[in-house]
Write an enzyme that holds these catalytic residues in place. Structure first.
Site, PDB file in Angstrom:
ATOM      1  N   VAL A 185       0.862  -1.176   0.000  1.00 37.01           N
ATOM      2  CA  VAL A 185       0.000   0.000   0.000  1.00 37.01           C
ATOM      3  C   VAL A 185       0.901   1.228   0.000  1.00 37.01           C
ATOM      4  O   VAL A 185       2.121   1.131   0.166  1.00 37.01           O
ATOM      5  CB  VAL A 185      -0.964   0.026   1.207  1.00 37.01           C
ATOM      6  CG1 VAL A 185      -1.966  -1.111   1.125  1.00 37.01           C
ATOM      7  CG2 VAL A 185      -0.205  -0.012   2.523  1.00 37.01           C
ATOM      8  N   ASP A 186       0.286   2.367  -0.171  1.00 34.00           N
ATOM      9  CA  ASP A 186       0.960   3.646  -0.363  1.00 34.00           C
ATOM     10  C   ASP A 186       2.134   3.855   0.593  1.00 34.00           C
ATOM     11  O   ASP A 186       1.978   3.810   1.812  1.00 34.00           O
ATOM     12  CB  ASP A 186      -0.072   4.758  -0.168  1.00 34.00           C
ATOM     13  CG  ASP A 186       0.437   6.132  -0.579  1.00 34.00           C
ATOM     14  OD1 ASP A 186       1.632   6.257  -0.905  1.00 34.00           O
ATOM     15  OD2 ASP A 186      -0.373   7.070  -0.586  1.00 34.00           O
TER      16      ASP A 186
END
Length: 378
Positions: free
Chosen positions: A217-218
């Protein structure tokens, strides 16, 4: 004569030659924040940075990668960072800063193409397929080769958060060169660091040999401002940066992407709860500002060695950003408004880059790999 002593003497002379070459030169670090979908601030700063380099060197073919030793980026900042150091196969960057900024601007609507999902099609997400297509195009050479982390003309770092290990994961060219287990397709690396939880599903990817996997994820959730990661990497990577012993040996340019938690743009529910998007913006800004404060403390004795470029007002154009007065973090808290504009600060930093010369450090001698093991003692 003892072969081990001869080998050690050879390596000692190689190291002395290497360190003499590095003496007086500082390792130059370029860091680009994540956050947002337009990268207006980062693009404006990078285009101006490269223009100043070309102006002060008198070389219209000079590139940012010529004057930095390592580049790091998160999210959309990672896309720009990777484009600036993507190798054309002949040791030169494929993209200039202007070309990278133009690519992002022209493909912004496809990188972050909105789609409606859910039972009633009311939930907004970005299209993964659309972003994948743009990133594949960006990191495929004219000869058809799909670029990997190894295919960069300067060291590159890109962070994400790995849900499999519940810990940050940093994609590194240094690791990719050492082992295919840490070499990933470049477009997948950018896809991983851009997977904002509220807008994208977690992104699964594997290394070139399939031995290392990650559910990403980011990266902005943990390293939206990745400057500290870059500084730590340089201080500990003695293979690529053997002469660096502390922050006194560094010149750092950190470029922000504008604030995401502006009160005027935040949304709240009737009971006062923040929306998911607003909460993510607060997290990203908090991470960036915390890192900026930490680095301001680390460089407090040499404040000109660490420059932070950030839009602190309502700059909406390149001209407005560059004409905005710079802001500097003070030791142990607080900020001060500088008399210099962002454009002037970049110009002053470039003057130091050019005075130090191009980044042309030879490959460092590595005692573990430079000499092939003896076969049967011969």
């Amino acid at each position: 004569m003892d072969l081990s002593k001869v080998t050690q003497e050879i390596f000692t002379k190689l190291e002395q030659k290497w360190l003499h070459h590095c003496e007086g030169k500082r390792t130059r670090v370029l860091s680009i924040d994540g956050g947002g979908t337009t990268a207006i601030v980062a693009c404006a700063a990078l285009v101006h940075l490269e223009y100043q380099i070309q102006l002060k060197t008198g070389d219209s073919n000079a590139r940012i990668a010529d004057f930095f030793d390592i580049v790091v980026g998160t999210g959309i900042g990672a896309l720009l960072a990777a484009m600036l150091v993507a190798d054309d196969g002949f040791g030169r960057p494929i993209y200039s800063a202007g070309e990278a900024a133009k690519f992002v601007a022209e493909n912004q609507s496809h990188l972050f193409k909105v789609k409606n999902v859910g039972v009633f099609r009311r939930r907004i997400r970005f299209s993964e397929r659309s972003m994948d297509a743009v990133l594949k195009k960006a990191f495929r050479r004219d000869d058809g080769r799909v670029l990997t982390l190894k295919d960069t003309c300067k060291p590159l770092l890109v962070p994400c958060f790995d849900l499999n290990s519940s810990a940050p994961f940093v994609f590194s060219r240094a690791d990719a060169i050492q082992s295919p287990s840490f070499d990933f397709d470049l477009w997948k690396v950018i896809r991983a660091t851009s997977a904002t939880p509220s807008m994208f599903k977690p992104y699964p990817l594997s290394s070139s040999d399939g031995k290392t996997s990650c559910l990403a994820v980011d990266g902005g959730l943990v390293m939206n401002n990745p400057t500290a990661a870059a500084v730590t990497h340089v201080l500990h990577n003695k293979t690529d940066f053997p002469s660096v012993t502390g922050v006194d040996d560094l010149l750092v340019l950190s470029i922000g992407n504008g604030a995401l938690s502006n009160p005027s743009s935040m949304t709240f529910s009737r009971n006062g709860d923040c929306s998911t998007a607003s909460l993510v913006g607060i997290v990203l800004d908090g991470v960036s500002e915390t890192v900026d404060q930490m680095l301001g403390n680390s460089f407090c004795w040499n404040p000109n060695d660490y420059i932070r470029i950030q839009a602190n007002g309502i700059a909406g154009t390149t001209e407005e950003l560059l004409e905005e007065r710079g802001v500097e973090s003070l030791p142990f808290g607080g900020k001060r408004l500088l008399t210099e504009t962002n454009g002037q600060r970049i110009g002053s930093f470039v003057q130091r880059l050019v005075a130090a010369g191009r980044s042309s450090l030879p490959p460092s001698p590595c005692k573990e790999t430079a000499v092939s093991p003896l076969v049967n003692g011969r």
